[in-house]
Write a protein that holds these residues in place. Structure first.
Motif, PDB file in Angstrom:
ATOM      1  N   CYS A 197       9.010  -7.159  -9.326  1.00 17.92           N
ATOM      2  CA  CYS A 197       7.651  -7.699  -9.339  1.00 17.92           C
ATOM      3  C   CYS A 197       7.446  -8.812 -10.358  1.00 17.92           C
ATOM      4  O   CYS A 197       6.408  -9.483 -10.318  1.00 17.92           O
ATOM      5  N   VAL A 198       8.394  -9.023 -11.257  1.00 17.17           N
ATOM      6  CA  VAL A 198       8.203 -10.023 -12.320  1.00 17.17           C
ATOM      7  C   VAL A 198       7.809 -11.392 -11.764  1.00 17.17           C
ATOM      8  O   VAL A 198       6.824 -11.982 -12.212  1.00 17.17           O
ATOM      9  N   PRO A 199       8.541 -11.945 -10.791  1.00 20.54           N
ATOM     10  CA  PRO A 199       8.140 -13.266 -10.291  1.00 20.54           C
ATOM     11  C   PRO A 199       6.965 -13.216  -9.316  1.00 20.54           C
ATOM     12  O   PRO A 199       6.515 -14.267  -8.854  1.00 20.54           O
ATOM     13  N   LEU A 200       6.482 -12.022  -8.994  1.00 24.88           N
ATOM     14  CA  LEU A 200       5.448 -11.885  -7.960  1.00 24.88           C
ATOM     15  C   LEU A 200       4.076 -11.518  -8.507  1.00 24.88           C
ATOM     16  O   LEU A 200       3.138 -11.363  -7.736  1.00 24.88           O
ATOM     17  N   VAL A 201       3.952 -11.383  -9.832  1.00 21.74           N
ATOM     18  CA  VAL A 201       2.723 -10.804 -10.389  1.00 21.74           C
ATOM     19  C   VAL A 201       1.492 -11.664 -10.129  1.00 21.74           C
ATOM     20  O   VAL A 201       0.366 -11.157 -10.132  1.00 21.74           O
ATOM     21  N   THR A 202       1.668 -12.972  -9.905  1.00 18.52           N
ATOM     22  CA  THR A 202       0.505 -13.835  -9.696  1.00 18.52           C
ATOM     23  C   THR A 202       0.082 -13.916  -8.231  1.00 18.52           C
ATOM     24  O   THR A 202      -0.929 -14.559  -7.925  1.00 18.52           O
ATOM     25  N   LEU A 203       0.831 -13.292  -7.338  1.00 20.04           N
ATOM     26  CA  LEU A 203       0.468 -13.321  -5.917  1.00 20.04           C
ATOM     27  C   LEU A 203      -0.621 -12.286  -5.647  1.00 20.04           C
ATOM     28  O   LEU A 203      -0.466 -11.108  -5.984  1.00 20.04           O
ATOM     29  N   PRO A 204      -1.737 -12.678  -5.031  1.00 21.11           N
ATOM     30  CA  PRO A 204      -2.854 -11.740  -4.813  1.00 21.11           C
ATOM     31  C   PRO A 204      -2.458 -10.483  -4.055  1.00 21.11           C
ATOM     32  O   PRO A 204      -2.965  -9.407  -4.347  1.00 21.11           O
ATOM     33  N   ASP A 205      -1.531 -10.612  -3.084  1.00 17.77           N
ATOM     34  CA  ASP A 205      -1.146  -9.443  -2.290  1.00 17.77           C
ATOM     35  C   ASP A 205      -0.465  -8.365  -3.128  1.00 17.77           C
ATOM     36  O   ASP A 205      -0.433  -7.195  -2.729  1.00 17.77           O
ATOM     37  N   PHE A 206       0.061  -8.738  -4.277  1.00 19.03           N
ATOM     38  CA  PHE A 206       0.799  -7.780  -5.094  1.00 19.03           C
ATOM     39  C   PHE A 206      -0.043  -7.185  -6.223  1.00 19.03           C
ATOM     40  O   PHE A 206       0.448  -6.348  -6.981  1.00 19.03           O
ATOM     41  N   GLU A 207      -1.296  -7.603  -6.347  1.00 20.28           N
ATOM     42  CA  GLU A 207      -2.136  -7.081  -7.425  1.00 20.28           C
ATOM     43  C   GLU A 207      -2.274  -5.554  -7.386  1.00 20.28           C
ATOM     44  O   GLU A 207      -2.210  -4.901  -8.435  1.00 20.28           O
ATOM     45  N   PRO A 208      -2.476  -4.922  -6.209  1.00 17.92           N
ATOM     46  CA  PRO A 208      -2.556  -3.453  -6.201  1.00 17.92           C
ATOM     47  C   PRO A 208      -1.286  -2.786  -6.722  1.00 17.92           C
ATOM     48  O   PRO A 208      -1.356  -1.772  -7.420  1.00 17.92           O
ATOM     49  N   LEU A 209      -0.132  -3.372  -6.406  1.00 22.84           N
ATOM     50  CA  LEU A 209       1.135  -2.797  -6.865  1.00 22.84           C
ATOM     51  C   LEU A 209       1.290  -2.987  -8.374  1.00 22.84           C
ATOM     52  O   LEU A 209       1.750  -2.079  -9.079  1.00 22.84           O
ATOM     53  N   VAL A 210       0.901  -4.149  -8.881  1.00 26.80           N
ATOM     54  CA  VAL A 210       0.958  -4.395 -10.325  1.00 26.80           C
ATOM     55  C   VAL A 210       0.075  -3.398 -11.061  1.00 26.80           C
ATOM     56  O   VAL A 210       0.477  -2.804 -12.074  1.00 26.80           O
ATOM     57  N   GLU A 211      -1.133  -3.194 -10.549  1.00 24.51           N
ATOM     58  CA  GLU A 211      -2.050  -2.234 -11.174  1.00 24.51           C
ATOM     59  C   GLU A 211      -1.487  -0.813 -11.124  1.00 24.51           C
ATOM     60  O   GLU A 211      -1.572  -0.068 -12.114  1.00 24.51           O
ATOM     61  N   ALA A 212      -0.891  -0.434  -9.986  1.00 22.44           N
ATOM     62  CA  ALA A 212      -0.324   0.908  -9.858  1.00 22.44           C
ATOM     63  C   ALA A 212       0.840   1.114 -10.824  1.00 22.44           C
ATOM     64  O   ALA A 212       1.007   2.198 -11.403  1.00 22.44           O
ATOM     65  N   LEU A 213       1.659   0.096 -11.015  1.00 20.47           N
ATOM     66  CA  LEU A 213       2.775   0.209 -11.963  1.00 20.47           C
ATOM     67  C   LEU A 213       2.262   0.344 -13.395  1.00 20.47           C
ATOM     68  O   LEU A 213       2.790   1.131 -14.185  1.00 20.47           O
ATOM     69  N   LEU A 223       0.829  -1.212   0.000  1.00 19.54           N
ATOM     70  CA  LEU A 223       0.000   0.000   0.000  1.00 19.54           C
ATOM     71  C   LEU A 223       0.861   1.260   0.000  1.00 19.54           C
ATOM     72  O   LEU A 223       0.516   2.259  -0.642  1.00 19.54           O
ATOM     73  N   SER A 224       1.986   1.205   0.716  1.00 18.83           N
ATOM     74  CA  SER A 224       2.883   2.359   0.741  1.00 18.83           C
ATOM     75  C   SER A 224       3.473   2.627  -0.637  1.00 18.83           C
ATOM     76  O   SER A 224       3.531   3.776  -1.093  1.00 18.83           O
ATOM     77  N   LEU A 225       3.888   1.571  -1.324  1.00 18.84           N
ATOM     78  CA  LEU A 225       4.440   1.737  -2.674  1.00 18.84           C
ATOM     79  C   LEU A 225       3.382   2.210  -3.660  1.00 18.84           C
ATOM     80  O   LEU A 225       3.650   3.056  -4.514  1.00 18.84           O
ATOM     81  N   VAL A 226       2.163   1.694  -3.515  1.00 23.59           N
ATOM     82  CA  VAL A 226       1.066   2.139  -4.386  1.00 23.59           C
ATOM     83  C   VAL A 226       0.789   3.608  -4.180  1.00 23.59           C
ATOM     84  O   VAL A 226       0.627   4.376  -5.140  1.00 23.59           O
ATOM     85  N   SER A 227       0.746   4.028  -2.906  1.00 23.60           N
ATOM     86  CA  SER A 227       0.511   5.435  -2.605  1.00 23.60           C
ATOM     87  C   SER A 227       1.620   6.319  -3.160  1.00 23.60           C
ATOM     88  O   SER A 227       1.367   7.397  -3.713  1.00 23.60           O
ATOM     89  N   GLU A 228       2.848   5.854  -3.049  1.00 27.26           N
ATOM     90  CA  GLU A 228       3.981   6.633  -3.553  1.00 27.26           C
ATOM     91  C   GLU A 228       3.932   6.773  -5.074  1.00 27.26           C
ATOM     92  O   GLU A 228       4.219   7.847  -5.628  1.00 27.26           O
ATOM     93  N   LEU A 229       3.531   5.694  -5.752  1.00 26.42           N
ATOM     94  CA  LEU A 229       3.425   5.750  -7.214  1.00 26.42           C
ATOM     95  C   LEU A 229       2.322   6.706  -7.649  1.00 26.42           C
ATOM     96  O   LEU A 229       2.470   7.448  -8.627  1.00 26.42           O
ATOM     97  N   ARG A 230       1.206   6.686  -6.939  1.00 24.53           N
ATOM     98  CA  ARG A 230       0.093   7.575  -7.304  1.00 24.53           C
ATOM     99  C   ARG A 230       0.434   9.028  -7.014  1.00 24.53           C
ATOM    100  O   ARG A 230       0.090   9.926  -7.778  1.00 24.53           O
TER     101      ARG A 230
END
Length: 536
Positions: free
Chosen positions: A188-204, A156-163
């Motif tokens: 994030c390449v090896p992590l894209v399928t993990l549900p916890d990382f979906e917000p970060l993938v979307e933000a990127l 969430l912190s990284l998503v907020s920083e990107l936005r």
């Protein structure tokens, strides 16, 4: 089985060398190399498990003496453990090494060693820093509660920083450095399928900096697109749109993936094709002209490569219908002019074709049909109309909206025997069947179609109707001279329409369809389904 084992053994040295290099994954180069090979290594692990599960532990060690080194190195690589299903497959492989009834100390030691690796995998994402453990215990958190919360807060912190980075614009003091954004996408390449990382993938994906070149890692786009196509990640349309706009190879792969699904499906009715289309999100994304043009060009190439295969034409028509529906749903007031979607077409012709027949009273269908035919004829046969494209460009436009050609055929058949067939409808059918014909060839085709309609009119007034009589109308008799290909396609289209509404037509539908030797045109696919449903 032995051949598979030899194949796996021959790959060991390659992967063991790779894993040895990846062990020192502190440099950018080794991290990039690791991410590049993760899909291939996971497939190797999957093949290995298929071989191991057929053996007992002693046989495994005998046939694969270096398996322990390989699995141990893989279990200690965080990139591998984080990627897709690799962690799960590693656990399966390790379970194959456990001897349920150890007979000696060697087998017991192997069991102990294997269980140690399993424990390591299951605890791979827990921190070993003593100070952190003391801190969390002081707060009253158990590690099982703390670490998922820590991961969530970090994301969430990284998503907020990107936005914030996006909102700050040119305020460079508050912006995340491009190098950090790129590094983040690489991690994030090896992590894209993990549900916890979906917000970060979307933000990127939705991140837009001020850099003149793409800042995200290309492999990140590829990994996200692959996960999305295989339904391993759920993304909103806005994020998918950004993905395909920013990375053309991902868009092209998405279209090819759709084509493969359509081809591999055993039997495609129009409803099934529509489900595939909407599930792909391509019609919605195509509301952006840049994406529409790429998808449209790929349909064009597919038509040229398959010489106008009926399946490709039907898929393109369904795609166009879904695209128009998405466009109407998204825009009460269009954001883009129609010219941006169909740059080589006459805007007035596009407007007429965009009309949906179901929105027009059936008794007035002849008006837009006449208008479409007249406009196409003026453009195609007037060589001074170069700005609106040649015959193929205008046929390609008409093919998007194939329903109008079907209605023209229906209108001609429902009026057989009542009056002379309208020239405008005859011309439209002849052009849709063979756009490359010149005026004289097209006129001859119209004469042939008139003859078929006259024959069908006589059959309609006949007390009995048989498959043989219908085939005679279509000149399917082996003794008769075959009609030109364009005429053959048109007669089949007319024949199928005739079977739908003529008394007794549906009862003999299967016989007629079986006896017709050449393939039906794309516009007949839906009609064929209706005929067969009715015959059942």
């Amino acid at each position: 089985m032995a051949q598979d084992s030899v194949g796996l053994s021959s790959d060991y040295q390659f992967w063991i060398q790779k894993l040895s290099v990846w062990k020192q994954a502190s440099t950018l180069e080794t991290q990039q190399d690791t991410c590049l090979y993760l899909p291939q290594f996971q497939e190797f692990l999957r093949q290995m498990y298929e071989a191991l599960k057929e053996m007992d532990s002693n046989t495994v060690i005998e046939r694969f003496p270096t398996i322990g080194q390989l699995l141990a190195k893989a279990c200690r690589n965080p990139f591998i453990l984080a990627y897709d299903e690799s962690q799960k497959i590693l656990i399966w492989c390790l379970c194959c090494l456990i001897n349920k009834d150890p007979q000696n100390s060697g087998e017991s030691q192997l069991n102990s060693w294997t269980r140690g690796l399993l424990s390591h995998i299951l605890a791979a994402f827990r921190s070993d820093i003593k100070e952190v453990d003391l801190f969390t215990q002081g707060l009253g958190y158990a590690p099982a509660d703390y670490y998922p919360g820590l991961l969530k807060n970090m994301v969430l912190s990284l998503v907020s920083e990107l936005r914030e980075n996006h909102l700050n614009g040119f305020n460079t003091q508050s912006r995340m450095a491009p190098e950090r954004v790129r590094s983040l996408s690489r991690v994030c390449v090896p992590l894209v399928t993990l549900p916890d990382f979906e917000p970060l993938v979307e933000a990127l994906l939705t991140y837009h900096g001020q850099e003149p070149q793409e800042v995200l890692w290309p492999e990140f786009f590829g990994a996200v697109n692959e996960a999305f196509l295989l339904k391993k990640i759920c993304l909103p349309v806005s994020a998918v749109l950004c993905l395909w706009l920013r990375h053309l190879p991902s868009l092209e792969k998405a279209v090819l993936h759709l084509f493969e699904k359509l081809v591999s499906s055993e039997r495609n009715c129009l409803r099934r094709i529509e489900c595939f289309m909407k599930d792909s999100l391509l019609p919605e994304a195509a509301c952006h002209p840049a994406i529409f043009r790429v998808v449209d060009e790929m349909f064009r190439y597919a038509l040229l490569e398959t010489e106008g295969a009926p399946e490709v034409l039907a898929a393109m028509q369904v795609f166009t219908r879904c695209f128009v529906e998405a466009l109407e749903k998204e825009n009460q007031q269009p954001k883009f002019a129609l010219k941006t979607y169909f740059p080589y077409a006459s805007p007035s012709l596009v407007m007429v074709l965009l009309q949906r027949p179901k929105d027009i009273p059936q008794g007035l269908w002849h008006r837009p049909l006449k208008r479409i035919s007249e406009m196409l004829k003026e453009i195609v046969e007037d060589e001074t109309q170069g700005s609106s494209g040649g015959p193929f460009e205008n046929w390609f436009l008409l093919a998007h909206f194939g329903g109008w050609a079907d209605i023209a055929a229906e209108q001609l058949l429902t009026s057989v025997g009542d009056a002379e067939p309208p020239e405008a409808l005859l011309w439209l059918l002849a052009f849709s069947s063979s756009p490359g014909d010149g005026p004289q060839q097209r006129a001859q085709t119209m004469v042939e179609v008139k003859a078929v309609l006259s024959h069908l009119g006589r059959l309609l007034r006949s007390p009995t109707l048989s498959a043989g009589n219908l085939l005679a109308a279509a000149e399917e008799s082996r003794e008769g001279d075959p009609r030109p290909p364009a005429c053959q396609q048109l007669t089949r289209r007319l024949l199928l329409n005739f079977l739908l509404w003529a008394p007794g037509g549906r009862a003999m539908a299967r016989d007629v369809i079986t006896l017709v030797s050449l393939p039906f045109p794309a516009s007949c696919l839906s009609l064929t389904a209706q005929v067969e449903d009715g015959a059942d």
